[in-house]
Design an enzyme around this catalytic site. Structure first.
Site, mmCIF file in Angstrom:
data_model
loop_
_atom_site.group_PDB
_atom_site.id
_atom_site.type_symbol
_atom_site.label_atom_id
_atom_site.label_comp_id
_atom_site.label_asym_id
_atom_site.label_seq_id
_atom_site.Cartn_x
_atom_site.Cartn_y
_atom_site.Cartn_z
ATOM 1 N N ARG A 8 18.281 -38.638 -21.673
ATOM 2 C CA ARG A 8 19.577 -39.075 -22.671
ATOM 3 C C ARG A 8 19.880 -40.476 -21.975
ATOM 4 O O ARG A 8 20.259 -41.577 -22.693
ATOM 5 C CB ARG A 8 20.784 -38.318 -22.681
ATOM 6 N N LYS A 16 18.737 -17.899 -38.776
ATOM 7 C CA LYS A 16 19.922 -17.767 -39.783
ATOM 8 C C LYS A 16 19.676 -18.656 -40.897
ATOM 9 O O LYS A 16 19.646 -19.943 -40.830
ATOM 10 C CB LYS A 16 21.245 -17.824 -39.406
ATOM 11 N N GLY A 54 16.420 -28.332 -31.152
ATOM 12 C CA GLY A 54 15.878 -27.903 -29.785
ATOM 13 C C GLY A 54 14.587 -27.259 -29.658
ATOM 14 O O GLY A 54 13.633 -27.735 -28.894
ATOM 15 N N GLY A 101 23.484 -30.624 -33.928
ATOM 16 C CA GLY A 101 24.471 -30.373 -35.432
ATOM 17 C C GLY A 101 24.323 -31.755 -36.197
ATOM 18 O O GLY A 101 24.576 -31.644 -37.446
HETATM 19 P P1 AMP Z 1 18.201 -22.156 -34.777
HETATM 20 O O1 AMP Z 1 19.104 -22.020 -33.687
HETATM 21 O O2 AMP Z 1 18.693 -21.577 -35.961
HETATM 22 O O3 AMP Z 1 17.009 -22.930 -34.964
HETATM 23 O O4 AMP Z 1 17.343 -20.636 -34.339
HETATM 24 C C1 AMP Z 1 16.422 -20.658 -33.275
HETATM 25 C C2 AMP Z 1 16.273 -19.307 -32.992
HETATM 26 O O5 AMP Z 1 15.673 -18.340 -33.784
HETATM 27 C C3 AMP Z 1 15.398 -19.172 -31.664
HETATM 28 O O6 AMP Z 1 15.900 -18.754 -30.243
HETATM 29 C C4 AMP Z 1 14.227 -18.089 -32.130
HETATM 30 O O7 AMP Z 1 14.186 -16.976 -30.876
HETATM 31 C C5 AMP Z 1 15.125 -17.309 -33.142
HETATM 32 N N1 AMP Z 1 13.982 -16.703 -34.010
HETATM 33 C C6 AMP Z 1 13.084 -17.576 -34.779
HETATM 34 N N2 AMP Z 1 12.535 -16.464 -35.550
HETATM 35 C C7 AMP Z 1 12.978 -15.371 -35.233
HETATM 36 C C8 AMP Z 1 12.645 -14.185 -35.958
HETATM 37 N N3 AMP Z 1 11.662 -13.561 -36.654
HETATM 38 N N4 AMP Z 1 13.455 -12.999 -35.272
HETATM 39 C C9 AMP Z 1 14.388 -13.389 -34.533
HETATM 40 N N5 AMP Z 1 14.740 -14.549 -34.050
HETATM 41 C C10 AMP Z 1 14.151 -15.699 -34.209
#
Ligand code: AMP
Length: 429
Positions: free
Chosen positions: A36, A233, A386, A409
């Protein structure tokens, strides 16, 4: 979105307040990654070379507000202490005070000043306060082509509350505000937005790049435009999907969030991640995409595990036939092929979120495959988040991507079509 940048205004002889993102990872008082800081150098260098007197400002971490609330307890801590049995209160208070002292030691920006001097050749002094005597004296002593870095702006509680008196005090030190901290642009804080009420505001090169590429892709994308969304999610990405449905030709869904869509359509997902309260919404999004003629791609197969563990028993199967007791942790080979083909002919690609549990070696393949096909494509490519960024960088593809967004974010809110306060406050061209 056409905002003025440092190049559109006169900076020579001016006192220029630059909000940077120096929120770098630290361990034992040492900076563990200065990405950064390196990213901020072009804007600072430009200002120094063009005769500005530069005032640098950033936050680091989530410190106690030691300048405004001293080493006393914050209101929240006071309440927490009061809730404890009387005999435990003194020790709890001591613990909070000790933490405040540690915070000041750990979250000071002094190591950042030292690192800046390595990049800039000892042109940066460090002020031990933000708007206090030391800062004022060091700003007054600045000559053209010199800089001062102020202490961690979040040591003052009024920063995050966007206190008008604090914002005005920051502004009173300068003639021009340059925002170059995209990571905090979605927050209206005193040093990211409040200050713009008192002095003219323009972007630095980092924010200018975010506006040019992300803004450009959203406002006038080259088609076919493909958005790839993954991660844990659906609820985190609803805003992004809803906004992009009106703009893209194809939406590709991967990661844990895919299973809510699969289940909503009647598929069997075993123990896969699912947000049951979002099943109706998932169907609505699929219907909306169909109505708009958007190709909405969901996984057709996946790699499943008997437990959330890299080494658990594994099986590859159709995405809607996950065996009982198993959970889908990555997209499968057929899906990788379909997704890769959809990306190959794209002219614009936006990617945010991994295709699977990329932290587990055995389930990182889908994310890597997507990273590779984006890097190989001729499309304008924009990557944020990330895990997606890490996949690109670990594979050595960073220079094959048109733009890697620097804000988590903030990136998502930008893609949601929201107005970011730290950008909205900048002067229009
Ligand atoms: P996000 O912060 O919403 O971008 O989500 C990232 C996280 O989603 C990572 O830590 C991944 O391990 C998790 N992730 C991705 N695919 C899956 C899955 N099929 N089941 C559980 N966790 C997941």
């Amino acid at each position: 979105m056409n905002k003025k940048s440092v190049k559109d205004v006169e900076v020579r002889g001016k006192r220029v307040f630059v909000r940077c993102d120096f929120n770098v990872p630290m361990k034992d008082g040492k900076i563990t990654s200065d990405k950064r800081i390196a990213g901020a150098i072009p804007t600072i260098q430009y200002l120094l070379e063009n005769g500005a007197k530069v005032i640098l400002c950033s936050h680091m971490g989530k410190p106690h507000n030691i300048f405004t609330e001293g080493f006393g307890l914050t209101k929240k801590e006071k309440k927490a202490v009061e809730k404890l049995p009387v005999e435990e209160q003194a020790a709890a208070k001591e613990a909070y005070l000790a933490k405040a002292g540690e915070d000041q030691k750990k979250l000071t920006l002094k190591p950042v000043a030292d690192r800046l001097n390595e990049y800039l050749g000892n042109k940066v002094t460090f002020a031990t306060d933000i708007i206090g005597e030391d800062a004022k004296a060091k700003v007054a002593a600045l000559k053209e082509g010199e800089a001062v870095l102020l202490e961690n702006v979040r040591f003052d509680a009024r920063e995050e509350k966007n206190g008008a008196d604090f914002a005005e005090a920051l502004a009173s030190m300068a003639d021009l505000f340059v925002n170059d901290a995209f990571g905090t642009a979605h927050r209206a804080h005193a040093s990211t937005e409040g200050i713009s009420h008192y002095i003219p505001a323009v972007s630095g090169f980092l924010i200018d790049k975010e506006i040019t590429f992300m803004g450009g892709a959203l406002e006038a994308p080259k088609h076919p435009f493909v958005a790839i969304l993954g991660g844990a999610k659906v609820s985190d990405k609803i805003g992004v999907i809803t906004n992009l449905i009106d703009k893209v030709d194809t939406i590709i869904i991967g990661g844990g969030m895919a299973y809510t869509f699969v289940k909503a359509q009647g598929g069997k997902i075993g123990n896969s991640l699912c947000e049951d309260d979002k099943l109706d919404l998932a169907l609505e999004l699929i219907a909306k995409a169909k109505a708009k003629g958007v190709n909405f791609l969901l996984p057709v197969d996946n790699k499943c595990a008997a437990a959330y563990d890299n080494d658990a028993d594994s099986v590859t199967c159709d995405a809607d036939k996950v065996p009982d007791g198993y959970m889908g942790l990555d997209i499968g080979p057929k899906t990788i092929e379909i997704y890769s083909n959809a990306v190959k002919d794209a002219k614009t690609v936006i990617w945010n979120g991994p295709m699977g549990v990329c932290e587990f070696e055995n389930y990182a393949g889908g994310t890597r495959a997507v990273a590779s096909v984006i890097a190989e494509s001729d499309a304008i490519s924009i990557v944020g988040g990330g895990d997606s960024t890490a996949a690109i960088e670990n594979l050595g593809f960073a220079d094959k991507i048109t733009h890697i967004s620097t804000g988590g974010g903030a990136s998502l809110e930008f893609l949601e079509g929201k107005e970011l306060p730290g950008i909205a406050c900048l002067q229009d061209k």
